[in-house]
Design a protein around this motif. Structure first.
Motif, PDB file in Angstrom:
ATOM      1  N   GLN A   1       0.811  -0.994  -0.119  1.00 41.49           N
ATOM      2  CA  GLN A   1       0.042   0.147   0.127  1.00 41.49           C
ATOM      3  C   GLN A   1       0.791   1.224   0.074  1.00 41.49           C
ATOM      4  N   ASN A   2       1.746   1.301   0.936  1.00 44.60           N
ATOM      5  CA  ASN A   2       2.822   2.477   1.091  1.00 44.60           C
ATOM      6  C   ASN A   2       3.412   2.576  -0.562  1.00 44.60           C
ATOM      7  N   MET A   3       3.923   1.632  -1.154  1.00 45.70           N
ATOM      8  CA  MET A   3       4.501   1.579  -2.604  1.00 45.70           C
ATOM      9  C   MET A   3       3.526   1.963  -3.472  1.00 45.70           C
ATOM     10  N   LEU A   4       2.259   1.573  -3.357  1.00 43.75           N
ATOM     11  CA  LEU A   4       1.377   2.178  -4.342  1.00 43.75           C
ATOM     12  C   LEU A   4       1.133   3.736  -4.151  1.00 43.75           C
ATOM     13  N   LYS A   5       1.137   4.144  -3.081  1.00 45.97           N
ATOM     14  CA  LYS A   5       0.942   5.754  -2.719  1.00 45.97           C
ATOM     15  C   LYS A   5       1.974   6.481  -2.993  1.00 45.97           C
ATOM     16  N   ILE A   6       3.401   5.922  -2.918  1.00 48.67           N
ATOM     17  CA  ILE A   6       4.463   6.730  -3.359  1.00 48.67           C
ATOM     18  C   ILE A   6       4.482   6.822  -4.825  1.00 48.67           C
ATOM     19  N   LEU A   7       4.077   5.612  -5.723  1.00 48.49           N
ATOM     20  CA  LEU A   7       4.172   5.652  -7.110  1.00 48.49           C
ATOM     21  C   LEU A   7       3.106   6.674  -7.350  1.00 48.49           C
ATOM     22  N   ALA A   8       2.044   6.551  -7.005  1.00 47.88           N
ATOM     23  CA  ALA A   8       0.846   7.736  -7.326  1.00 47.88           C
ATOM     24  C   ALA A   8       1.306   9.011  -7.099  1.00 47.88           C
ATOM     25  N   HIS A   9       1.839   9.244  -6.088  1.00 42.95           N
ATOM     26  CA  HIS A   9       2.452  10.557  -5.839  1.00 42.95           C
ATOM     27  C   HIS A   9       3.622  11.041  -6.743  1.00 42.95           C
ATOM     28  N   ARG A  10       4.365  10.121  -7.297  1.00 44.88           N
ATOM     29  CA  ARG A  10       5.442  10.271  -8.313  1.00 44.88           C
ATOM     30  C   ARG A  10       4.581  10.593  -9.836  1.00 44.88           C
ATOM     31  N   LEU A  11       3.484  10.001 -10.060  1.00 45.38           N
ATOM     32  CA  LEU A  11       2.814   9.967 -11.210  1.00 45.38           C
ATOM     33  C   LEU A  11       2.063  11.529 -11.260  1.00 45.38           C
ATOM     34  N   ARG A  12       1.807  11.787 -10.149  1.00 44.38           N
ATOM     35  CA  ARG A  12       1.105  13.367  -9.949  1.00 44.38           C
ATOM     36  C   ARG A  12       1.988  14.462 -10.202  1.00 44.38           C
ATOM     37  N   ARG A  13       3.318  14.176  -9.897  1.00 50.61           N
ATOM     38  CA  ARG A  13       4.361  15.062 -10.182  1.00 50.61           C
ATOM     39  C   ARG A  13       4.865  15.223 -11.599  1.00 50.61           C
ATOM     40  N   THR A  14       4.626  14.167 -12.463  1.00 50.48           N
ATOM     41  CA  THR A  14       4.968  14.143 -14.108  1.00 50.48           C
ATOM     42  C   THR A  14       3.878  14.918 -14.879  1.00 50.48           C
TER      43      THR A  14
END
Length: 135
Positions: free
Chosen positions: A122-135
């Motif tokens: 779950q933490n990994m998915l949250k971090i990946l979602a945050h990275r996607l939002r920044r791009t």
């Protein structure tokens, strides 16, 4: 390695310190010298990387040899997660901007960790979602 290092990352947030002992069974510590490649475009990758100290740049190389910096990865951040879910050769090169201390976890071992600790997934998915939002 001190267990508190990984425990202090967002990836392992919420995992009790004593449970991190299980995770450390799978961790291998390494050092990469400044200017050296952790991996290059086209390499096969079966490791997950967590940066402990230092910085890496992720670059795409153009046909004429220029580098386009996609991202800079620093302490407590991770990389190599894409190949965990899509096992094709890596699409970027990771080059050390400084001397980098990092740890690796083989994908097979990371899957065991994710099975035992769904909160890490779950933490990994949250971090990946945050990275996607920044791009």
């Amino acid at each position: 390695m001190d267990n508190r290092i990984l425990h202090s990352t967002l990836l392992f947030a919420g995992i009790p310190e004593e449970e991190c002992d299980y995770i450390y069974e799978f961790v291998e510590n390494k050092t990469l010298n400044k200017g050296k490649a952790l991996f290059k475009t086209g390499d096969e990758c079966d490791d997950f990387y967590i940066i402990l100290k230092g910085k890496l740049k992720l670059v795409l190389s153009t046909i004429d040899g220029r580098e386009n910096v996609v991202s800079v990865i620093g302490p407590k951040e991770f990389l190599g997660e894409v190949a965990l879910f899509d096992p094709r050769p890596v699409s970027v090169s990771a080059i050390a901007l400084t001397t980098v201390e990092y740890c690796t976890i083989k994908y097979a071992d990371l899957r065991k960790i994710l099975d035992k600790h769904p909160l890490v997934a779950q933490n990994m998915l949250k971090i990946l979602a945050h990275r996607l939002r920044r791009t």
